[in-house]
Scaffold this active site. Structure first.
Site, PDB file in Angstrom:
ATOM      1  N   GLY A  48       0.749  -1.247   0.192  1.00 57.35           N
ATOM      2  CA  GLY A  48       0.026   0.234  -0.032  1.00 57.35           C
ATOM      3  C   GLY A  48       0.974   1.182  -0.042  1.00 57.35           C
ATOM      4  CE  LYS A  50       5.383   0.656  -4.813  1.00 55.13           C
ATOM      5  NZ  LYS A  50       6.032   1.490  -4.440  1.00 55.13           N
TER       6      LYS A  50
END
Length: 338
Positions: free
Chosen positions: A142, A197
């Protein structure tokens, strides 16, 4: 809205890896009231934490809570109730193998590195299964900059675990007023989001370094999210997982700040530096540099189109210049948006 009753917390948390993120997570666990033992590769880092409550090398200037103790010996983590594994992704296998003699059946291990292993194309949960099949796995991912987490700034993350009861127990162990885990059962989705990411953050850094503007930046994030979702689903993840903190949330953070190690590498490349120059003097790992070729290979193996990730991989390998790679990306055949 699904809620779960807080389970009994684990009392003693062991952490493998005393880099910036491992140290920040040690601070989180200590802030939650847990006894914490962090394993340091460098004995001088362990000495610094024990004597001064500081990790001068990887998280300078941030005083650690007294509950955080350090060791240079992995064996000392053997009696911990919960392990957070935080070495760089490319060193995860070696770290878990070294820890293997001290692992009892059913020991919960939370994987906190974001990447795809070069040479095997394995996600970290696959590495854990191959090295420590007796452990119980979870994934923490996260949007979370280590320096901010260590300071106690508000942070929300994804905790992925197939065993809901174990996931609740881990969440309760780490949750504080400023660190909020959201529980899901899709470990593959959480890992795929975290790995891609990093690669996409390099792409956004290149765009910024070249001065391509905010429109290009927005396009890279949006189309990068499409790539992330395609690959995750091909690996067996749920598409909706990538809309959460471990996907879109982490993507937005890492692609929007030079504080991101991966974006900073891209900024240097876009500004005309070589990869060696971009990495020179850095002690913390930019995971996307090593993951990019593995992500490219994984996409090819699964037949998943990953044009932005592939562009990054070709730039990093020296197969294409920044200008050529951008030109190739923008001249691809026109298509519908899905």
């Amino acid at each position: 809205m699904t809620q779960f009753v807080h389970a009994k917390a684990f009392d003693k948390v062991g952490i493998i890896g005393a880099g910036a993120w491992g140290t920040a997570l040690a601070q989180v666990a200590a802030r939650a009231g847990r006894e914490v033992l962090i394993q340091c590769r460098e004995p001088e880092v362990a000495d610094s934490i024990n004597a001064q409550h500081l990790n001068h090398l990887y998280l300078p200037g941030r005083e650690l809570l007294a509950q955080v103790k350090a060791t240079a010996d992995l064996a000392d983590l053997g009696d911990c109730d919960l392990i957070l594994a935080v070495p760089p992704a490319q060193h995860m296998r070696a770290s878990l193998k070294a820890f293997a003699p001290h692992v009892r059946d059913g020991l919960p291990i939370v994987l906190c590195a974001k990447g795809v292993e070069r040479g095997t194309d394995c996600l970290m949960n696959e590495v854990l299964t191959e090295t420590l099949p007796q452990a119980r796995a979870a994934v923490l991912s996260g949007p979370s900059f280590a320096a901010e987490v260590a300071r106690g700034l508000p942070t929300a993350v994804t905790l992925a675990c197939k065993d809901a009861a174990l996931g609740a127990q881990i969440s309760t162990t780490l949750a504080t007023q400023t660190f909020r885990p959201y529980l899901i059962d899709d470990m593959i989705g959480a890992e795929a989001g975290g790995a891609l990411k990093n690669v996409l953050a390099i792409a956004c850094g290149i765009s910024e370094g070249k001065g391509l503007g905010r429109s290009a930046h927005a396009a890279l994030i949006t189309r990068g999210f499409a790539e992330m979702t395609r690959l995750a689903v091909a690996l067996g993840a749920k598409a909706e997982t990538l809309s959460g903190l471990c996907g879109m949330g982490d993507l937005v953070l890492s692609c929007s700040s030079p504080q991101s190690r991966n974006m900073s590498v891209g900024l240097a490349l876009g500004g005309g530096q070589t990869l060696a120059q971009a990495l020179e003097g850095k002690i913390s790992v930019a995971e996307g540099v090593e993951s990019a070729p593995a992500v490219k290979h994984l996409g090819e193996k699964l037949g998943v189109d990953l044009p932005i990730c592939n562009m990054v991989a070709t730039i990093l390998s020296g197969e294409a210049s920044v200008d050529k790679a951008i030109g190739d990306l923008m001249s691809r055949p026109l298509k519908t948006e899905r």
